[in-house]
Design a protein around this motif. Structure first.
Motif, PDB file in Angstrom:
ATOM      1  N   LEU A  93       0.840  -1.199   0.000  1.00 60.64           N
ATOM      2  CA  LEU A  93       0.000   0.000   0.000  1.00 60.64           C
ATOM      3  C   LEU A  93       0.874   1.249   0.000  1.00 60.64           C
ATOM      4  O   LEU A  93       2.047   1.189   0.398  1.00 60.64           O
ATOM      5  CB  LEU A  93      -0.898   0.001   1.247  1.00 60.64           C
TER       6      LEU A  93
ATOM      7  N   SER B 127       3.621   2.428   2.709  1.00 64.44           N
ATOM      8  CA  SER B 127       4.155   1.260   3.429  1.00 64.44           C
ATOM      9  C   SER B 127       5.687   1.268   3.421  1.00 64.44           C
ATOM     10  O   SER B 127       6.319   0.550   4.199  1.00 64.44           O
ATOM     11  CB  SER B 127       3.647  -0.039   2.793  1.00 64.44           C
TER      12      SER B 127
ATOM     13  N   LYS C 207       7.283   1.091   0.268  1.00 65.24           N
ATOM     14  CA  LYS C 207       7.568   0.217  -0.865  1.00 65.24           C
ATOM     15  C   LYS C 207       8.721   0.731  -1.734  1.00 65.24           C
ATOM     16  O   LYS C 207       9.641  -0.029  -2.055  1.00 65.24           O
ATOM     17  CB  LYS C 207       6.293   0.079  -1.700  1.00 65.24           C
TER      18      LYS C 207
ATOM     19  N   ARG D 231       1.716   7.474 -10.439  1.00 65.59           N
ATOM     20  CA  ARG D 231       2.284   8.568  -9.643  1.00 65.59           C
ATOM     21  C   ARG D 231       3.673   8.955 -10.136  1.00 65.59           C
ATOM     22  O   ARG D 231       4.659   8.290  -9.817  1.00 65.59           O
ATOM     23  CB  ARG D 231       2.401   8.136  -8.181  1.00 65.59           C
TER      24      ARG D 231
ATOM     25  N   LYS E  57       9.876  -0.386   8.376  1.00 65.52           N
ATOM     26  CA  LYS E  57       9.760   0.475   9.568  1.00 65.52           C
ATOM     27  C   LYS E  57       9.772  -0.336  10.868  1.00 65.52           C
ATOM     28  O   LYS E  57       9.062   0.010  11.818  1.00 65.52           O
ATOM     29  CB  LYS E  57       8.486   1.328   9.474  1.00 65.52           C
TER      30      LYS E  57
ATOM     31  N   THR F  86      14.869  -1.353   8.633  1.00 66.87           N
ATOM     32  CA  THR F  86      15.165  -0.918  10.006  1.00 66.87           C
ATOM     33  C   THR F  86      15.564   0.557  10.101  1.00 66.87           C
ATOM     34  O   THR F  86      16.242   0.948  11.041  1.00 66.87           O
ATOM     35  CB  THR F  86      16.291  -1.784  10.600  1.00 66.87           C
ATOM     36  N   GLY F  87      15.169   1.361   9.119  1.00 64.73           N
ATOM     37  CA  GLY F  87      15.484   2.783   9.186  1.00 64.73           C
ATOM     38  C   GLY F  87      15.226   3.439   7.842  1.00 64.73           C
ATOM     39  O   GLY F  87      14.902   2.770   6.861  1.00 64.73           O
TER      40      GLY F  87
HETATM   41  P1  GDP Z   1       5.654   4.106  -0.533  1.00 63.66           P
HETATM   42  O1  GDP Z   1       4.563   5.130  -0.659  1.00 63.66           O
HETATM   43  O2  GDP Z   1       5.106   2.808  -0.049  1.00 63.66           O
HETATM   44  O3  GDP Z   1       6.480   3.954  -1.754  1.00 63.66           O
HETATM   45  O4  GDP Z   1       6.593   4.597   0.676  1.00 63.66           O
HETATM   46  P2  GDP Z   1       7.984   5.351   0.685  1.00 63.66           P
HETATM   47  O5  GDP Z   1       9.065   4.457   0.205  1.00 63.66           O
HETATM   48  O6  GDP Z   1       7.844   6.676  -0.004  1.00 63.66           O
HETATM   49  O7  GDP Z   1       8.180   5.531   2.253  1.00 63.66           O
HETATM   50  C1  GDP Z   1       7.294   6.281   3.064  1.00 63.66           C
HETATM   51  C2  GDP Z   1       8.083   6.858   4.234  1.00 63.66           C
HETATM   52  O8  GDP Z   1       8.528   5.804   5.070  1.00 63.66           O
HETATM   53  C3  GDP Z   1       9.344   7.602   3.808  1.00 63.66           C
HETATM   54  O9  GDP Z   1       9.452   8.763   4.604  1.00 63.66           O
HETATM   55  C4  GDP Z   1      10.467   6.628   4.097  1.00 63.66           C
HETATM   56  O10 GDP Z   1      11.689   7.268   4.393  1.00 63.66           O
HETATM   57  C5  GDP Z   1       9.933   5.911   5.312  1.00 63.66           C
HETATM   58  N1  GDP Z   1      10.478   4.562   5.471  1.00 63.66           N
HETATM   59  C6  GDP Z   1      10.505   3.543   4.580  1.00 63.66           C
HETATM   60  N2  GDP Z   1      11.053   2.435   5.136  1.00 63.66           N
HETATM   61  C7  GDP Z   1      11.391   2.754   6.399  1.00 63.66           C
HETATM   62  C8  GDP Z   1      12.000   2.026   7.510  1.00 63.66           C
HETATM   63  O11 GDP Z   1      12.334   0.827   7.432  1.00 63.66           O
HETATM   64  N3  GDP Z   1      12.170   2.727   8.673  1.00 63.66           N
HETATM   65  C9  GDP Z   1      11.800   4.040   8.805  1.00 63.66           C
HETATM   66  N4  GDP Z   1      11.995   4.629   9.980  1.00 63.66           N
HETATM   67  N5  GDP Z   1      11.237   4.728   7.816  1.00 63.66           N
HETATM   68  C10 GDP Z   1      11.030   4.120   6.626  1.00 63.66           C
END
Ligand code: GDP
Length: 293
Positions: A106, A109, A111, A138, A246, A272-273
């Motif tokens: 989603l 998430s 992704k 997008r 996350k 993990t970050g």
């Molecule tokens: P998408 O919409 O599913 O493609 O999500 P994004 O890749 O754009 O990530 C959404 C937000 O979650 C961003 O601000 C990322 O930096 C953050 N994020 C993604 N993976 C992690 C993780 O493992 N840990 C943390 N703390 N943040 C994460």
């Protein structure tokens, strides 16, 4: 991560180690505390019930009651039961090459970030990796992926203006073959919710790419809802493994413990970050050892 469960278990373990002998009553009391701690960590109730039952049977059936260090023995039984529940049947990714991975999940998430993290991880494992920006809805997602790809120095394949998804995917498939890539990660479109349109698009992507791996990215913090999301995806597409993103921000950790038992799918990686390096293969022992301190 897992702080909540860690704190509760540590204090329970301290008490247990203080006993010279353990009575059946002590064991029942300890199991009650374990049950409450797991439920508070948002572990699925079926999983909680099964783990508690198993620990109880084993603890009463072995020589815990008469042993010299009963607390330690009880803790070991619990430790091993948790590993059994967490351990993945599927270890790592398919060894077929070229390997096509369809990444789904989603919106929000994690992704797109995960696509880059996985690409970097494969690159470090000596693979020739490419990323395909298969989210045609997008443009921002495409830009984000392109930026991340250049950061980790991995080629990215993006659609041309007004190119249709099917035509683009067929082109990407051909091009990545020509470029002799060993692993290609397709970052598909996300949605806020699991709607019909998203699932149709995913099924179409699946039928064109015919990936050996379909990995679903789940935000750890969604807990039990995450488990429902996995089930909903599974009804429509043959998901082969999970990535919990996350994980660093999830003080409870329930999804990690519940998902295998409830959905039958293994967690393969943890995010993990925020950084692209913050990514690791999921190892049950490592997680449980972290929990037990
Ligand atoms: P998408 O919409 O599913 O493609 O999500 P994004 O890749 O754009 O990530 C959404 C937000 O979650 C961003 O601000 C990322 O930096 C953050 N994020 C993604 N993976 C992690 C993780 O493992 N840990 C943390 N703390 N943040 C994460």
């Amino acid at each position: 991560m897992l702080e909540l469960l860690q704190q509760k278990l540590q204090s329970l373990f301290k008490n247990l180690r203080g006993y010279g002998k353990l009575s059946e009553e002590n064991i029942s009391g300890a199991i009650r505390e374990i049950r409450l701690a797991l439920l508070a960590a948002d572990v699925h109730y079926q999983v909680v019930r099964d783990i508690c039952e198993e620990v109880k049977q084993k603890a009463l059936g072995t020589k815990v009651l008469e042993s010299i260090r009963p607390g330690d023995q009880f803790i070991k039984i619990f430790h091993d039961a948790l590993i059994e529940y967490l351990a993945s049947e599927k270890q790592g990714l398919s060894t077929e090459r070229p390997l096509r991975i369809l990444l789904c999940g989603l919106n929000g998430s994690g992704k797109t970030t995960t696509a880059a993290k996985l690409a970097l991880w494969c690159k470090k494992n000596k693979e020739r990796v490419g990323l395909v920006a298969a989210d045609l809805t997008r443009p921002a997602a495409r830009e984000q992926l392109t930026k991340l790809a250049s950061q980790i120095d991995v080629p990215v394949y993006a659609p041309e203006k007004e190119e249709k998804i099917e035509a683009f995917l067929s082109r990407a498939l051909e091009q990545t073959k020509q470029d002799r890539l060993s692993v290609v990660i397709y970052d598909t479109a996300g949605r806020l919710d699991l709607d019909e349109e998203l699932l149709k698009e995913l099924q179409l992507a699946y039928s064109v790419v015919l990936p050996q791996e379909v990995l679903l990215v789940i935000d750890s913090a969604t807990g039990q809802k995450g488990v429902d999301i996995v089930k909903a995806f599974l009804e429509k597409i043959p998901v082969s493994g999970l990535i919990l993103s996350k994980f660093d921000g999830d003080a409870r950790g329930g999804a990690a413990f519940s998902v295998k038992k409830v959905t039958g799918l293994s967690v393969l990686f943890l995010g993990t970050g925020e950084k692209v390096e913050a990514f690791e293969p999921f190892r049950a022992e490592r997680l449980v050892d972290r929990l037990f301190g």
